[in-house]
Design an enzyme around this catalytic site. Structure first.
Site, PDB file in Angstrom:
ATOM      1  N   ASP A  51      20.435  87.266  37.451  1.00 22.05           N
ATOM      2  CA  ASP A  51      20.620  87.779  38.813  1.00 22.05           C
ATOM      3  C   ASP A  51      22.091  87.772  39.217  1.00 22.05           C
ATOM      4  O   ASP A  51      22.481  87.162  40.212  1.00 22.05           O
ATOM      5  CB  ASP A  51      19.788  86.924  39.782  1.00 22.05           C
ATOM      6  CG  ASP A  51      19.538  87.609  41.113  1.00 22.05           C
ATOM      7  OD1 ASP A  51      19.380  88.849  41.123  1.00 22.05           O
ATOM      8  OD2 ASP A  51      19.493  86.905  42.146  1.00 22.05           O
TER       9      ASP A  51
ATOM     10  N   ASP B 130       7.909  80.741  47.542  1.00 19.40           N
ATOM     11  CA  ASP B 130       7.004  80.283  46.494  1.00 19.40           C
ATOM     12  C   ASP B 130       5.760  79.629  47.089  1.00 19.40           C
ATOM     13  O   ASP B 130       4.651  79.780  46.551  1.00 19.40           O
ATOM     14  CB  ASP B 130       7.703  79.330  45.526  1.00 19.40           C
ATOM     15  CG  ASP B 130       8.469  78.220  46.221  1.00 19.40           C
ATOM     16  OD1 ASP B 130       8.587  78.246  47.462  1.00 19.40           O
ATOM     17  OD2 ASP B 130       8.966  77.320  45.520  1.00 19.40           O
TER      18      ASP B 130
END
Length: 408
Positions: A45, A183
């Site tokens: 990323d 999450d």
């Protein structure tokens, strides 16, 4: 990449992950699950520390089928995980953080459990390395854990084995609009909408690593992000579980783990503007989801702080927080005909908006090393007998009626 369908797609989102990434990838390669039954999908990323280059080097030499994606920085873990999920082909998906690593038998044990139990989520025991990790859910291996009565609701990180068919069927992805708690939202939805959750507790499957440089996403960001996370998780639970004991059991998680830390002793050091803003942000959440059933599942200091927030009484809350910061120990007080037990935190029994119920011991507490258990509840019949004896004793005292003499 091979054309056969693997058992597990291991999705690794990596950002500035060196040198932790080395052990992470080695732990995948060391799995007892054969290399041909796995695939790695690694998404760099926008790293600048050599993470992307190391991923490509490892992919060129490993026996595990591996695909590397390199992209501009997305600003959080959700984007890379979603990219990896979109490319996954395995029957299961595991989201492995680039800082962490597996136990050697982790995937073999978890896949075996998922296949045997037919569950959609498998939790493998997690231990911390240079950091803490939750422990209460690892007491025993369970093929089908009850979401409402067990402690699995307190482990909502993404590091679990998910059946990919569930994720595809429900169109599940990580919410890229959330900068923390994404999450938890993903995992709770899988818990609620999947066909069951298994727990592998007799083997350490996952090592959660504390970085020496302290770069953990969950430690960054303003308090506003925590309220966003709490709001999203509470909304998800409410959308799938009607009001009642089961909803109350699940709501403990966002109230205690996400919301309550915003009203800890650190609030005493914060500005008046921040205090007022936090009270404003919390008010609609308490109006919508706070209930008597939820309150009774909490420790007194937890319930009391949230009760202050729900009543809009910042002044009372600050008194409680000062008491906590000074490490004062509340006196245990028995009160009422039923002998209920209370902890005398500030303003107990003063007739403020905080009723005595806010101070009642309803779960096991520890105060200054002392264990305080919930008093055994009397049956209605026992209570009435006790009350009748008390009435008779009072009547004798008032009327000066002697007890009946014993015959000799």
């Amino acid at each position: 990449m091979t054309t056969s369908k693997p058992d597990v797609s291991i999705v690794i989102g990596a950002y500035e992950a060196m040198p932790y990434l080395i052990r992470c990838l080695e732990s995948v390669e060391a799995q007892t699950l054969p290399a041909g039954r796995m695939e790695i999908i690694a998404v760099d990323d926008g790293s600048t520390d050599g993470t992307g280059e190391y991923l490509e080097e490892f992919a060129a030499r490993t026996a595990v089928p591996m695909r590397v994606v390199r992209q501009e920085n997305s600003g959080g873990p959700s984007g890379p995980r979603n990219v990896g999920l979109g490319l996954a082909r395995g029957r299961y998906v595991f989201f492995l953080d680039a800082d962490d690593y597996f136990g050697e038998e982790a995937l073999e044990r978890m896949v075996s459990m998922g296949d045997r139990a037919g569950t959609d989520v498998v939790l493998g025991k997690v231990v911390g390395v240079n950091r803490g990790a939750a422990k209460s859910m690892w007491k025993e291996t369970v093929e089908r854990a009850d979401l409402y009565s067990s402690n699995i609701k307190f482990t909502l990180s993404a590091q679990k084995l998910f059946r990919r068919e569930l994720l595809v069927r429900l169109g599940m992805t990580f919410d890229e609009g959330l900068k923390t708690g994404e999450d938890a939202l993903f995992t709770m939805e899988a818990y609620l909408r999947g066909s069951g959750v298994s727990v592998v507790a007799d083997y350490t499957c996952y090592y959660l690593v504390g970085r020496d440089d302290g770069k953990h996403v969950t430690k960054s960001g303003s308090y506003l992000l925590r309220f966003d996370s709490a709001r999203a998780l509470m909304g998800l639970i409410a959308a799938h579980v009607p009001p009642g004991p089961r909803r109350d059991a699940l709501m403990v998680r966002p109230f205690v783990i996400t919301l309550l830390p915003q009203f800890g002793p650190a609030l005493l050091r914060q500005s008046e503007a921040v205090r007022e803003k936090k009270m404003q942000l919390a008010a609609p959440l308490l109006d919508a989801y706070w209930s008597a059933g939820l309150a009774r599942r909490l420790k007194v200091h937890e319930r009391l702080r949230l009760a202050c927030v729900s009543k809009g009484r910042l002044d009372l809350l600050l008194d409680v927080l000062q008491f906590m910061r000074d490490k004062e120990e509340p006196k245990a007080v028995r009160k009422g005909a039923r002998g209920r037990l209370y902890l005398a935190y500030p303003h107990f029994g003063e007739g403020t908006v905080l009723l005595d119920a806010a101070y009642e011991v309803t779960v096991t507490e520890r105060i200054g090393g002392r264990r305080i258990d919930v008093p055994e509840r009397q049956s209605t019949a026992a209570f009435l007998r006790r009350l009748a004896r008390k009435v008779r004793r009072t009547a004798r005292a008032v009327l000066h009626v002697p007890r009946r003499a014993h015959k000799v």
